[in-house]
Write a protein that holds these residues in place. Structure first.
Motif, PDB file in Angstrom:
ATOM      1  N   LEU A 370       0.803  -1.222   0.000  1.00  6.86           N
ATOM      2  CA  LEU A 370       0.000   0.000   0.000  1.00  6.86           C
ATOM      3  C   LEU A 370       0.836   1.274   0.000  1.00  6.86           C
ATOM      4  O   LEU A 370       0.297   2.363  -0.229  1.00  6.86           O
ATOM      5  CB  LEU A 370      -0.925   0.008   1.219  1.00  6.86           C
ATOM      6  CG  LEU A 370      -2.033  -1.043   1.258  1.00  6.86           C
ATOM      7  CD1 LEU A 370      -2.817  -0.914   2.544  1.00  6.86           C
ATOM      8  CD2 LEU A 370      -2.962  -0.903   0.059  1.00  6.86           C
ATOM      9  N   VAL A 374      -1.241   5.195  -0.252  1.00  2.81           N
ATOM     10  CA  VAL A 374      -1.890   5.864   0.868  1.00  2.81           C
ATOM     11  C   VAL A 374      -1.692   7.378   0.793  1.00  2.81           C
ATOM     12  O   VAL A 374      -2.442   8.160   1.372  1.00  2.81           O
ATOM     13  CB  VAL A 374      -1.365   5.324   2.216  1.00  2.81           C
ATOM     14  CG1 VAL A 374      -1.792   3.895   2.412  1.00  2.81           C
ATOM     15  CG2 VAL A 374       0.146   5.462   2.305  1.00  2.81           C
ATOM     16  N   THR A 418      -7.651   3.925  -4.496  1.00  2.00           N
ATOM     17  CA  THR A 418      -7.529   5.014  -3.531  1.00  2.00           C
ATOM     18  C   THR A 418      -8.439   6.146  -4.003  1.00  2.00           C
ATOM     19  O   THR A 418      -8.419   6.515  -5.193  1.00  2.00           O
ATOM     20  CB  THR A 418      -6.083   5.503  -3.441  1.00  2.00           C
ATOM     21  OG1 THR A 418      -5.242   4.429  -3.046  1.00  2.00           O
ATOM     22  CG2 THR A 418      -5.959   6.625  -2.417  1.00  2.00           C
ATOM     23  N   THR A 428      -8.658   4.048   1.132  1.00  2.00           N
ATOM     24  CA  THR A 428      -7.984   3.036   0.316  1.00  2.00           C
ATOM     25  C   THR A 428      -8.556   1.667   0.657  1.00  2.00           C
ATOM     26  O   THR A 428      -8.772   1.343   1.827  1.00  2.00           O
ATOM     27  CB  THR A 428      -6.469   3.025   0.582  1.00  2.00           C
ATOM     28  OG1 THR A 428      -5.944   4.325   0.319  1.00  2.00           O
ATOM     29  CG2 THR A 428      -5.764   2.003  -0.299  1.00  2.00           C
ATOM     30  N   ARG A 457      -7.246   8.021   5.615  1.00  2.00           N
ATOM     31  CA  ARG A 457      -6.289   9.006   6.113  1.00  2.00           C
ATOM     32  C   ARG A 457      -7.010  10.348   6.214  1.00  2.00           C
ATOM     33  O   ARG A 457      -7.748  10.749   5.295  1.00  2.00           O
ATOM     34  CB  ARG A 457      -5.104   9.088   5.154  1.00  2.00           C
ATOM     35  CG  ARG A 457      -3.980  10.029   5.590  1.00  2.00           C
ATOM     36  CD  ARG A 457      -2.756   9.709   4.765  1.00  2.00           C
ATOM     37  NE  ARG A 457      -1.666  10.663   4.958  1.00  2.00           N
ATOM     38  CZ  ARG A 457      -0.425  10.466   4.553  1.00  2.00           C
ATOM     39  NH1 ARG A 457      -0.112   9.330   3.939  1.00  2.00           N
ATOM     40  NH2 ARG A 457       0.498  11.375   4.745  1.00  2.00           N
ATOM     41  N   VAL A 470      -4.215   8.158  10.577  1.00  2.85           N
ATOM     42  CA  VAL A 470      -4.396   7.071   9.623  1.00  2.85           C
ATOM     43  C   VAL A 470      -4.882   5.829  10.360  1.00  2.85           C
ATOM     44  O   VAL A 470      -4.469   5.557  11.495  1.00  2.85           O
ATOM     45  CB  VAL A 470      -3.076   6.785   8.862  1.00  2.85           C
ATOM     46  CG1 VAL A 470      -1.978   6.340   9.822  1.00  2.85           C
ATOM     47  CG2 VAL A 470      -3.278   5.729   7.781  1.00  2.85           C
ATOM     48  N   ARG A 472      -6.247   1.521   9.496  1.00  3.93           N
ATOM     49  CA  ARG A 472      -6.398   0.468   8.497  1.00  3.93           C
ATOM     50  C   ARG A 472      -6.802  -0.827   9.176  1.00  3.93           C
ATOM     51  O   ARG A 472      -6.354  -1.114  10.301  1.00  3.93           O
ATOM     52  CB  ARG A 472      -5.089   0.256   7.730  1.00  3.93           C
ATOM     53  CG  ARG A 472      -5.290  -0.595   6.464  1.00  3.93           C
ATOM     54  CD  ARG A 472      -4.015  -0.840   5.700  1.00  3.93           C
ATOM     55  NE  ARG A 472      -3.239  -1.949   6.237  1.00  3.93           N
ATOM     56  CZ  ARG A 472      -1.959  -1.894   6.520  1.00  3.93           C
ATOM     57  NH1 ARG A 472      -1.301  -0.751   6.378  1.00  3.93           N
ATOM     58  NH2 ARG A 472      -1.330  -2.948   6.989  1.00  3.93           N
TER      59      ARG A 472
END
Length: 656
Positions: A370, A374, A418, A428, A457, A470, A472
């Motif tokens: 990634l 990002v 993204t 993303t 983000r 951020v 994930r």
């Protein structure tokens, strides 16, 4: 009176007790007391494992070569079973499965056995004649009687009929699953030689073998005195001189042993060539009789090797031992060779622990995949980018004492998009496949993972510069297959299962413009969890029931990314970047797997056990309008177990 053929003493054979169905016999440990009951109606009844102090012995199970100790309750020897009711009850309580009668038909008809309850009665006429041959010469003297006894014992090695009889006895003992009893009339000659063979196979010292053989004189003292008196009256010889002739005599046994050497060169050759036993037969007998308190190298090994050795040792008390199994042959051969041959490091399944550690590092692979996407600074609000990333790499851990090296190879791809939601936010997501192999101790695990990732983000002022947050989340479905070749005829243990790998990451960072550089600093934390279901291996007697693997690891992260501004070359632009990363595992970084076999557990630690990981990467992005290509190389190094890895990535993307 008469003297029966005077040449039969004790045993050189060996058996490690394990009933095929369950462990019903007592394992003799060092210094285990001999508690064999005394039978008044079968005077020479005893356990071949040792002599109680009441009969002149040490009172403990005999030790053997290679740190072995005789098991009690496996083989009993006796004189004829003309049992009283009380002795019948006592003998029946020992759960003897077979009564082997070595006598001739004439002897049996004169005094039939009273067979213990539950025992099968089997006759094996060692002499092969209707009645026992008499060895009393005409006009006997003490010297001639002594020579006759010695000559009688020599035929144990020279007479093919007698050798065939002893072969049948030993093979019967080898194939039975429970305690056996063998006997002749007085339990000293034919029975004595059978016991000598068994004890020799077991590895009992020659001194102890002789001592156990001579113990018949103690057990039969009153009977020998009476017989000597009768023979003295018939021959005019002194009873005191006849007692050593009528009983057991060290020269008798030595004559048989010397004849074995003269005819075959060794006891091993006599057993295999003279009696026709196979090495497997000998190993089964020895395993039934002997428990090895320490296997070759045990006490020296550490880590997984020590755990594997303990498992191999414990399996001496399982149904795999003392029967015609590959494990039994391997272990007995290993004892003879003085080495376990590396199986101690393979039997526990270290590869399963290594595979679990591999799965817990999969989020790092997603990090690398990634990385180019990002950052959405080149996207306009509402603009998406689709991308495809392909990665491959190798990672190796050197392990440590007692834990083998491990090598991982992996490759996969991730496709995703993204999307810049606003000036301050982007998202993303991606789907992909990651396949890898883990190799350690000659074993291979193949792990295929279907992955999904989603993250976002948020820039507190904007995404182009300033602080940001951020997050994930990753999820993967895992297909796991393993194969562990064990060598030495032990087969290859194969297993498969399914599972899942989950991880979550959150962090804070800041984008700093220092033209012509853009510096991005980020710190955060991650939690990764892997779960593999329990499974049963197949393909080997040492295949394990592998417990489910469930491990959770928490870590803190710190990353630095430095990229140069784009440099145009015609219609193309090039952007190089350097990344540095650090990850610190919180708490215990050791990953373990556990398997069981016949109720015995074996645990293994993964080779990888680093608390600190340092990562570095170099990437180059080549862009033409909305299309770009990114190439990336990564290195990773861990502390402690000296883990290192290399990875490469090639990805393409298109901005709409």
């Amino acid at each position: 009176m008469f003297v029966y053929k005077m040449a039969y003493t004790k045993n050189i054979f060996f058996l490690t007790i394990t009933s095929v169905l369950c462990l019903t016999f007592a394992t003799a440990l060092a210094q285990q007391a001999i508690s064999t009951p005394i039978l008044t109606s079968a005077a020479n009844f005893r356990d071949i494992a040792g002599i109680p102090t009441s009969s002149g012995g040490t009172g403990f199970a005999n030790t053997t070569s290679n740190f072995g100790v005789m098991r009690t309750g496996i083989y009993y020897r006796s004189s004829v079973l003309s049992l009283s009711n009380a002795d019948w009850n006592t003998l029946s309580s020992l759960h003897i499965v077979r009564d082997i009668d070595l006598r001739t038909p004439q002897e049996i008809s004169t005094t039939p056995d009273i067979v213990p309850a539950g025992a099968m009665y089997t006759t094996i006429n060692v002499f092969g004649t209707p009645s026992p041959p008499s060895l009393i010469p005409a006009n006997p003297t003490i010297a001639s009687l002594l020579r006759a006894g010695q000559n009688g014992y020599r035929t144990f090695a020279t007479d093919p009929v007698e050798r065939a009889g002893f072969r049948t006895v030993l093979l019967t003992l080898a194939h039975d699953s429970g305690p056996d009893l063998f006997h002749c009339s007085d339990g000293k000659d034919r029975t004595g030689w059978t016991a000598v063979l068994l004890e020799s196979i077991a590895g009992v010292s020659p001194t102890t073998i002789m001592s156990d053989y001579l113990a018949s004189d103690t057990y039969l003292a009153s009977l020998l005195n009476a017989a000597a008196a009768r023979l003295a009256a018939a021959t005019g010889l002194r009873a005191a001189d006849l007692i050593p002739i009528l009983g057991v005599n060290s020269t008798y046994l030595q004559a048989a042993l010397d004849q074995v050497i003269a005819s075959y060169g060794s006891m091993q050759a006599y057993l295999m060539q003279g009696l026709g036993l196979s090495q497997a037969d000998i190993y089964v007998l020895r395993a039934k009789m002997v428990y090895y308190t320490r296997l070759p190298g045990q006490g020296v090994f550490a880590g997984n090797a020590a755990s594997g050795t303990a498992m191999l040792n414990a399996l001496q008390n399982s149904p795999l031992s003392g029967t015609y199994t590959n494990y039994n042959y391997y272990l007995q051969a290993a004892v003879d060779a003085g080495t376990l041959g590396g199986v101690e490091g393979q039997v526990g399944g270290q590869v399963h622990a290594d595979a679990a550690a591999y799965l817990l590092r999969q989020p790092q692979w997603i990090d690398a995949a990634l990385a180019p996407y990002v950052d959405s600074r080149d996207l306009q609000e509402g603009q998406p980018r689709i991308w495809l990333a392909g990665l491959g790499g190798v990672f190796a851990s050197q392990g440590r004492t007692g834990i083998a090296n491990s090598t991982e190879r992996s490759a996969g791809s991730l496709v995703g998009a993204t999307y810049r939601l606003s000036d301050q936010a982007s998202a993303t997501f991606g789907l992909g496949y990651h396949g890898g192999t883990v190799e350690s101790t000659g074993a291979t695990a193949t792990i295929n993972t279907l992955l999904a990732t989603i993250g976002g983000r948020y820039g507190f002022s904007s995404l182009e510069t300033g602080p940001y947050a951020v997050v994930r989340a990753d999820a993967g479905w895992v297909d796991y297959q393993s194969e562990r070749p064990l060598g030495y005829g032990l087969g290859s243990a194969q297993g498969n299962t399914n599972g899942a790998v989950l991880s979550g990451m959150a962090g804070l960072g800041e984008v700093i413009r220092l033209a012509p550089l853009t510096v991005t600093l980020q710190a955060g934390g991650r939690v990764a969890d892997e779960t593999l279901g329990s499974f049963k291996e197949s393909g080997s007697e040492l295949a394990l029931n592998v417990h489910g693997l469930n491990n959770t690891v928490s870590s803190v992260l710190a990353d630095l990314d430095v990229s140069l501004d784009r440099h145009s070359i015609g219609t193309w632009s090039i952007t190089p970047a350097v990344t540095l990363g650090y990850e610190r595992i919180l708490g215990n970084s050791r990953i373990e797997s556990t398997g069981t076999l016949y109720g015995y557990a074996v645990s293994q630690s993964a080779a990888y056990e680093s608390h600190d990981l340092i990562k570095a990467g170099l990437s180059i992005t080549v862009q033409h309008d909305a299309f770009f290509i990114n190439t990336r190389g990564n290195v990773i190094a861990g502390d402690g177990t000296k883990s290192t890895g290399l990875g490469g990535q090639l990805s393409v993307g298109y901005r709409f």
